[in-house]
Design an enzyme around this catalytic site. Structure first.
Site, mmCIF file in Angstrom:
data_model
loop_
_atom_site.group_PDB
_atom_site.id
_atom_site.type_symbol
_atom_site.label_atom_id
_atom_site.label_comp_id
_atom_site.label_asym_id
_atom_site.label_seq_id
_atom_site.Cartn_x
_atom_site.Cartn_y
_atom_site.Cartn_z
ATOM 1 N N CYS A 16 -5.277 -2.926 3.008
ATOM 2 C CA CYS A 16 -5.173 -2.804 4.458
ATOM 3 C C CYS A 16 -6.430 -3.287 5.180
ATOM 4 O O CYS A 16 -6.761 -4.459 5.176
ATOM 5 C CB CYS A 16 -4.831 -1.371 4.829
ATOM 6 S SG CYS A 16 -4.336 -1.183 6.567
ATOM 7 N N LYS A 53 -9.718 1.892 -2.836
ATOM 8 C CA LYS A 53 -10.190 1.316 -1.579
ATOM 9 C C LYS A 53 -11.616 1.760 -1.295
ATOM 10 O O LYS A 53 -11.936 2.949 -1.342
ATOM 11 C CB LYS A 53 -9.252 1.731 -0.445
ATOM 12 C CG LYS A 53 -9.524 1.009 0.866
ATOM 13 C CD LYS A 53 -8.509 1.423 1.928
ATOM 14 C CE LYS A 53 -8.758 0.692 3.232
ATOM 15 N NZ LYS A 53 -7.858 1.165 4.302
ATOM 16 N N GLU A 111 0.840 -1.196 0.000
ATOM 17 C CA GLU A 111 0.000 0.000 0.000
ATOM 18 C C GLU A 111 0.881 1.255 0.000
ATOM 19 O O GLU A 111 1.859 1.326 0.728
ATOM 20 C CB GLU A 111 -0.882 -0.031 1.247
ATOM 21 C CG GLU A 111 -1.733 1.203 1.461
ATOM 22 C CD GLU A 111 -2.445 1.171 2.812
ATOM 23 O OE1 GLU A 111 -3.408 1.935 2.979
ATOM 24 O OE2 GLU A 111 -2.025 0.391 3.700
#
Length: 512
Positions: A387, A332, A268
């Protein structure tokens, strides 16, 4: 009046030691989940907690509620203390405000645990009180994972990847692991009262788990894939200055171009800069390398676009480059409150610390999978999460269920440098293991500081890198195809069972 005052003082004096005992037991329970057989240790520890709570059955309801809060508060303070690192050490927030934030979050999470344990009080005379406690706990945990965008971190299910009930995950998901952990701990607590019934039911359940593991709902697809996961180990503070950003971009660029694997993954925000402002020619050179080497690349950047629905400019993005196919972008979708988006009315909170880019645009929930093209073989489709997203098993199951293409593996890219040398990386690794168990798919985890790992479709760690080291993890991964019952049905079966148990019990209580 004098006697009433004496009774009240005795009552208060008697509750405080029990609250302290519950707080300590909650903290021990959180610590035990970090041990190799934490899921097994969890069960007798929960039994001790039910024993302490049972002593308070004659106390006023508010005392009982506070006792449940005390247990939950000890559990979450120890389990989530690492948030202090991101707020104070990395973010620069004052230590008092950072400490208060940890306590407030722990208190909010403890509220759910307290509500879940109230069923012990309401159904204490029921012959199936253990089942009702488990059912109530499941519904409250589901609520915790949904309300205010959800925060199911540190649920009881994640430690079951190292416990007795992980085998139920492909069938009914992590909430079913929670159900069995709570129910079995109650059976253990009441073993002296009903030794024969409880002993037989516990033994049968434990024997059933290995049998459930004999069925496999996914199967190998195609030839194995060589992968290389890059762990840069860059301090989080480096991304706040131009020199650190340049150094990080250069490292990941060179590391990816030095690899010969079929699939190369960086973590990330490996390139911690808006995509449109990256060094000239960087993305084109990576595309040229992919075409020449026939390697697929996946890495994190800061996406930049204008989302008309929320007027935010940036996103947390993964870019995938595969030879012969258009560039893949995944934004995301499930963002971290305060870390990646600011809830209405809380902009003052974010201004208290110096973390930039903390109000991201939210990606769509129906984004396609990353297509990894292979010569003379069918392509592989990878479900990408960034994440925090792999905390939400039902959302991942829904994506796998509703997508036009069947996913063959899962990839999580993350950066846990925010949380320093804490147990946060190990906690997220267990959550990823649970996701592999639920879906029957292998998983690749590429992280900045750890834990970078390769997981099998059974959730087992195949290989991993040490934390806080710079290096690459080279492995061979077998893609899989198929869908588990949990992917097909999601949480609907276990939530329905839990609701039905509580409803029937309420009806029975009204009849009597």
């Amino acid at each position: 009046m004098r006697q009433a005052l004496i009774d009240w003082q005795l009552q208060k004096g008697g509750i405080y030691p029990k609250l302290l005992a519950l707080f300590i037991l909650g903290a021990i329970l959180a610590a035990a989940t970090e041990l190799p057989f934490g899921g097994w240790i969890q069960v007798p520890l929960l039994s001790l907690i039910w024993w302490q709570l049972h002593k308070l059955n004659q106390q006023p309801l508010k005392n009982y509620f506070v006792a449940g809060m005390s247990f939950g508060f000890g559990y979450f303070v120890l389990g989530l203390w690492w948030i202090y690192i991101s707020l104070h050490v990395i973010g620069g927030m004052h230590w008092m405000l950072s400490t208060a934030a940890v306590f407030l979050l722990a208190g909010g999470m403890a509220l759910f645990f307290s509500l879940a344990s109230l069923s012990m009080r309401f159904f204490k005379h029921s012959p199936i009180s253990g089942l009702l406690l488990a059912a109530n706990w499941v519904l409250i945990e589901w609520l915790r994972g949904w309300l205010f965008t959800g925060f199911p971190w540190m649920g009881l299910a994640e430690s079951q990847v190292n416990g007795p009930f992980g085998a139920i995950a492909p069938y009914l998901g992590g909430l079913a692991c929670t159900f069995l952990a709570v129910w079995s701990s109650w059976q253990l607590y009441t073993l002296r009262k009903n030794p024969k019934i409880n002993g037989i039911s516990l033994a049968c359940t434990l024997l059933l788990m290995p049998a459930l593991s004999l069925w496999h709902f996914t199967k190998p697809a195609g030839e194995p894939l060589s992968v290389e996961l890059i762990q840069g180990n860059f301090a989080q503070s480096l991304i706040f200055n131009p020199e650190g950003i340049s150094k990080q971009i250069q490292f990941y660029d060179q590391a990816m171009k030095s690899s010969h694997a079929d699939l190369i993954i960086s973590p990330e925000t490996a390139f911690p800069w808006p995509e449109t402002s990256l060094p000239a020619g960087l993305l084109d050179s990576l595309q040229a390398f992919s075409n020449q080497s026939q390697s697929a690349l996946l890495f994190g950047v800061i996406g930049r676009h204008q989302n008309p629905s929320d007027n935010r400019e940036f996103s947390n993005r993964a870019i995938g480059i595969s030879p012969g196919v258009p560039v893949y972008r995944y934004d995301k979708s499930h963002l971290v409150p305060f870390g990646e988006f600011i809830p209405p009315g809380f902009h003052w909170f974010v201004k208290a610390f110096s973390v930039p880019l903390s109000d991201f645009s939210r990606g769509a929930t129906d984004q396609s999978f990353f297509k990894i093209k292979r010569a003379e073989q069918d392509p592989i489709y990878a479900a990408i999460t960034i994440c925090y997203e792999d905390v939400f098993g039902s959302e991942i199951a829904a994506r796998l269920r509703d997508s036009d293409n069947s996913a063959n593996l899962m990839i999580n890219i993350t950066n846990l440098a925010w949380f320093g040398a804490s147990q946060a990386p190990a906690q997220q690794l267990r959550l990823s293991q649970l996701r592999s168990l639920e879906t029957g798919l292998p998983a690749l985890r590429a992280t900045n500081t750890g834990i970078t790992a390769v997981l099998g479709p059974d959730g087992k760690v195949i290989s991993r890198l040490p934390e806080f080291t710079q290096g690459t993890l080279q492995a061979t991964v077998q893609a899989y195809s198929g869908k588990t019952p949990y992917v097909i049905w999601g949480n609907a079966p276990i939530l329905s069972i839990s609701c039905l148990l509580l409803l029937l019990s309420l009806i029975r209580q009204k009849q009597f």
